[in-house]
Motif scaffolding. Structure first.
Motif, PDB file in Angstrom:
ATOM      1  N   ILE A  81       0.696 -39.072  29.558  1.00  0.00           N
ATOM      2  CA  ILE A  81      -0.521 -39.877  29.583  1.00  0.00           C
ATOM      3  C   ILE A  81      -0.149 -41.332  29.835  1.00  0.00           C
ATOM      4  CG2 ILE A  81      -2.544 -40.630  28.288  1.00  0.00           C
ATOM      5  CD1 ILE A  81      -2.592 -37.646  28.865  1.00  0.00           C
ATOM      6  N   GLU A  85      -4.093 -45.466  27.957  1.00  0.00           N
ATOM      7  CA  GLU A  85      -5.077 -44.558  27.376  1.00  0.00           C
ATOM      8  C   GLU A  85      -4.723 -44.243  25.932  1.00  0.00           C
ATOM      9  OE1 GLU A  85      -7.434 -44.257  29.461  1.00  0.00           O
ATOM     10  OE2 GLU A  85      -6.270 -44.982  31.158  1.00  0.00           O
ATOM     11  N   THR A  87      -4.097 -42.420  22.625  1.00  0.00           N
ATOM     12  CA  THR A  87      -3.675 -41.066  22.265  1.00  0.00           C
ATOM     13  C   THR A  87      -3.519 -40.985  20.751  1.00  0.00           C
ATOM     14  OG1 THR A  87      -1.452 -41.841  22.809  1.00  0.00           O
ATOM     15  CG2 THR A  87      -2.502 -40.360  24.381  1.00  0.00           C
ATOM     16  N   ASP A 107      -8.160 -39.809  20.292  1.00  0.00           N
ATOM     17  CA  ASP A 107      -7.933 -39.690  21.731  1.00  0.00           C
ATOM     18  C   ASP A 107      -9.148 -40.258  22.446  1.00  0.00           C
ATOM     19  OD1 ASP A 107      -5.471 -38.296  21.717  1.00  0.00           O
ATOM     20  OD2 ASP A 107      -6.495 -36.384  21.426  1.00  0.00           O
ATOM     21  N   VAL A 111      -8.433 -38.313  27.602  1.00  0.00           N
ATOM     22  CA  VAL A 111      -7.307 -37.637  26.952  1.00  0.00           C
ATOM     23  C   VAL A 111      -7.799 -36.422  26.177  1.00  0.00           C
ATOM     24  CG1 VAL A 111      -5.465 -37.871  25.244  1.00  0.00           C
ATOM     25  CG2 VAL A 111      -5.934 -39.754  26.838  1.00  0.00           C
ATOM     26  N   ARG A 115      -6.547 -32.592  26.750  1.00  0.00           N
ATOM     27  CA  ARG A 115      -6.023 -31.753  25.654  1.00  0.00           C
ATOM     28  C   ARG A 115      -6.856 -30.482  25.501  1.00  0.00           C
ATOM     29  NH1 ARG A 115      -2.151 -34.245  22.234  1.00  0.00           N
ATOM     30  NH2 ARG A 115      -2.433 -36.486  21.872  1.00  0.00           N
ATOM     31  N   VAL A 121       0.576 -32.682  25.327  1.00  0.00           N
ATOM     32  CA  VAL A 121       0.932 -34.082  25.559  1.00  0.00           C
ATOM     33  C   VAL A 121       2.321 -34.356  24.996  1.00  0.00           C
ATOM     34  CG1 VAL A 121       0.353 -36.487  25.084  1.00  0.00           C
ATOM     35  CG2 VAL A 121      -1.464 -34.843  25.617  1.00  0.00           C
ATOM     36  N   LYS A 124       3.953 -40.820  26.609  1.00  0.00           N
ATOM     37  CA  LYS A 124       3.258 -41.817  27.415  1.00  0.00           C
ATOM     38  C   LYS A 124       4.135 -42.210  28.606  1.00  0.00           C
ATOM     39  CE  LYS A 124      -0.202 -42.958  25.939  1.00  0.00           C
ATOM     40  NZ  LYS A 124      -0.708 -43.836  24.880  1.00  0.00           N
ATOM     41  N   THR A 174      -1.385 -38.403  34.101  1.00  0.00           N
ATOM     42  CA  THR A 174      -2.647 -39.075  34.395  1.00  0.00           C
ATOM     43  C   THR A 174      -2.410 -40.495  34.912  1.00  0.00           C
ATOM     44  OG1 THR A 174      -2.965 -40.095  32.210  1.00  0.00           O
ATOM     45  CG2 THR A 174      -3.673 -37.805  32.476  1.00  0.00           C
TER      46      THR A 174
END
Length: 507
Positions: A81, A85, A87, A107, A111, A115, A121, A124, A174
């Motif tokens: 991710i 964003e 998380t 999240d 995100v 999920r 995940v 990052k 992402t």
């Protein structure tokens, strides 16, 4: 199957084999973790990690397969991710010293949807500070290196995600895009990046909710991989006034498109963007090679208008709305890109903003006229070859100074102003033997059509010498590049406690 072979499979193929029990989500996660341990020291793409939780989720995914449960689109796929964003329970720094110990207790919408689609995940991926700039370096994690040469820039702001995909560290990653942050790193790293139409993927962190300049979107090693992720990101949410009800399942696979029926327009510089000589020559060679694929392929004149000044104003207004408190009270903690954008905006007037809004509308309408005669517009994704990561940006071309630190991104921010969906598609290498990206731009709201066309082009490129996707030499990346972390001045607090709310000024 060896780990080397496993991690090189597409996310579509990995998901198929998980569903047929040919591979286990646990086995796949272990292979990805091994690849991260092996390669990440050389490129510094993956930052904060959540290995314990990822292992638990992979085991749960394996159990669901054994029980014969219905499996969602990303079931068991290790995912990265972008570090803009939020998380849950995983460090989210935005690349800023101000948030080096920020651990959200939630999240964000995108995100959570990824999920819910079964993604595991893992961690990052690196970004420039607050995503400002196309060089993925910051004082918290350091710089990310290009997988084809770690001393060069991988692009940004989704640079960490692009590198993680290109090096087979993670099959799903992402990204987001304002002036090219999905498309630029995709081009520089030899993967696919897609800027969707605004509103397709809900963005709850957009400071000005009705301004479509910033979008969230997918990346992938192929268009089909990208579509698999995109389908899970799509959908309306009350936090984003631009979002609208639409079902993502229709985008899970590329739409069928007959290239031979397409009328395609091309432009070297979109009517005014800076493009260096070597990229122009590379693009001309690509146009010649791919011309037989289409019904027609014609050069067109694009009305560039006041795109540079227009983007300056619209971008600056967003920075003013988001960073006024931080600039006023903690300016010394902000990097040069944030400060530069804020100060550009601080000098502007309401008249500037009104002009920019009107000019963007005019540019949008002028660009749509092309689609009365053509199905697609193509051009180079980036006007320059990758440059050293220690160089923040390109400031001149052919001896002429560029306007500001993001002017070299104009081939992409012109398309941002039009709001048309755009794919950066790998298309061989440039004059410096670095990945070359072709920007494929669809008609207004034509996300499915442009992804389908890009997929058909990708398949055709495999058969044309010099046009297939280039891949980095993984063996060369097995040696770390310590210089990438030399700019770290505010290392993260990896044992930071969860935070219920971000401080003022967070994205």
């Amino acid at each position: 199957m060896s780990n080397e072979e496993l991690v090189s499979l597409s996310s579509v193929e990995l998901r198929r084999r998980i569903g047929t029990k040919e591979i286990s989500p646990v086995e796949l996660l272990d292979a990805c973790l091994d690849r991260i341990e092996e390669v990440n020291p050389a490129v510094n793409a993956v930052t904060a990690m959540s290995v314990k939780r990822a292992r638990q989720e992979a085991k749960a995914a394996e159990t669901a397969v054994r029980r014969g449960e219905d499996l969602p689109l990303l079931h068991g796929l290790p995912t990265g991710i972008k570090d803009l964003e939020e998380t849950k329970d995983l460090l989210t720094t935005y690349g800023s010293p101000l948030y080096r110990d920020f651990v959200p207790t939630w999240d964000n919408v995108m995100v959570a949807r990824v999920r819910a689609a079964g993604a595991v995940v893992v961690g990052k991926t690196n970004v420039p500070e607050f995503g400002a700039g196309s060089n993925s370096r910051n004082p918290v994690w350091g710089a990310t290196g290009n997988p084809f040469n770690p001393m060069l820039n991988p692009g940004g702001s989704s640079g960490g995600s692009a590198v993680a995909l290109a090096t087979d560290m993670l099959p799903v990653c992402t990204g987001s895009d304002t002036g090219g942050s999905l498309r630029n790193p995709a081009s520089f790293c030899g993967v696919v990046g897609f800027r969707p139409s605004p509103g397709m993927v809900a963005v709850e962190r957009r400071a000005m909710g009705w301004t479509p300049i910033s979008v969230l979107g997918p990346m992938g090693r192929s268009v089909a991989d990208l579509c698999l992720l995109y389908a899970t990101q799509i959908g309306q949410h009350d936090a984003d006034p631009l979002s609208f009800p639409i079902e993502g399942d229709a985008f899970a696979e590329p739409w069928p498109v007959d290239l031979g029926s397409l009328r395609v327009a091309y432009t070297e510089d979109f009517g005014g963007a800076p493009v260096e000589k070597g990229i122009r020559e590379t693009f001309r060679a690509r146009i010649k090679a791919m011309k037989p694929l289409f019904r027609s392929l014609d050069k067109v004149e694009v009305d560039y208008g006041g795109a540079d000044r227009c983007f300056d104003v619209i971008r600056a207004v967003s920075f003013i709305s988001r960073y006024q408190d931080l600039y006023t009270n903690k300016r010394e903690m902000l990097g040069p890109n944030i400060v530069a954008n804020y100060e550009i905006g601080a000098k502007m007037t309401l008249a500037d903003f009104a002009w920019a809004h009107g000019e963007q509308t005019r540019i949008f309408r002028a660009f749509q006229q092309i689609y009365r005669e053509y199905d697609l517009v193509i051009g180079p994704t980036v006007g320059f070859t990758p440059f050293p990561w220690k160089q923040l940006y390109i400031d001149e071309m052919d001896g002429k100074k560029l306007r500001n630190y993001y002017h070299w991104m104009a081939t992409k921010y012109f398309v941002t102003l039009t709001s048309n969906p755009a794919v950066s598609l790998p298309c061989g290498v440039d004059h410096k033997k670095m990945p070359f990206g072709l920007q494929v731009i669809g008609r207004f709201r034509g996300d499915g059509e442009v992804l389908g066309a890009a997929h058909a082009m990708e398949q055709a490129f495999k058969r044309i010498p010099g046009l297939a996707r280039p891949k980095p030499d993984i063996a060369r990346l097995r040696k770390p590049v310590p210089e990438l972390k030399s700019i770290v001045t505010h290392p993260p607090k990896l044992n930071a406690k969860p935070t219920k709310q971000p401080a003022p000024g967070a994205l």
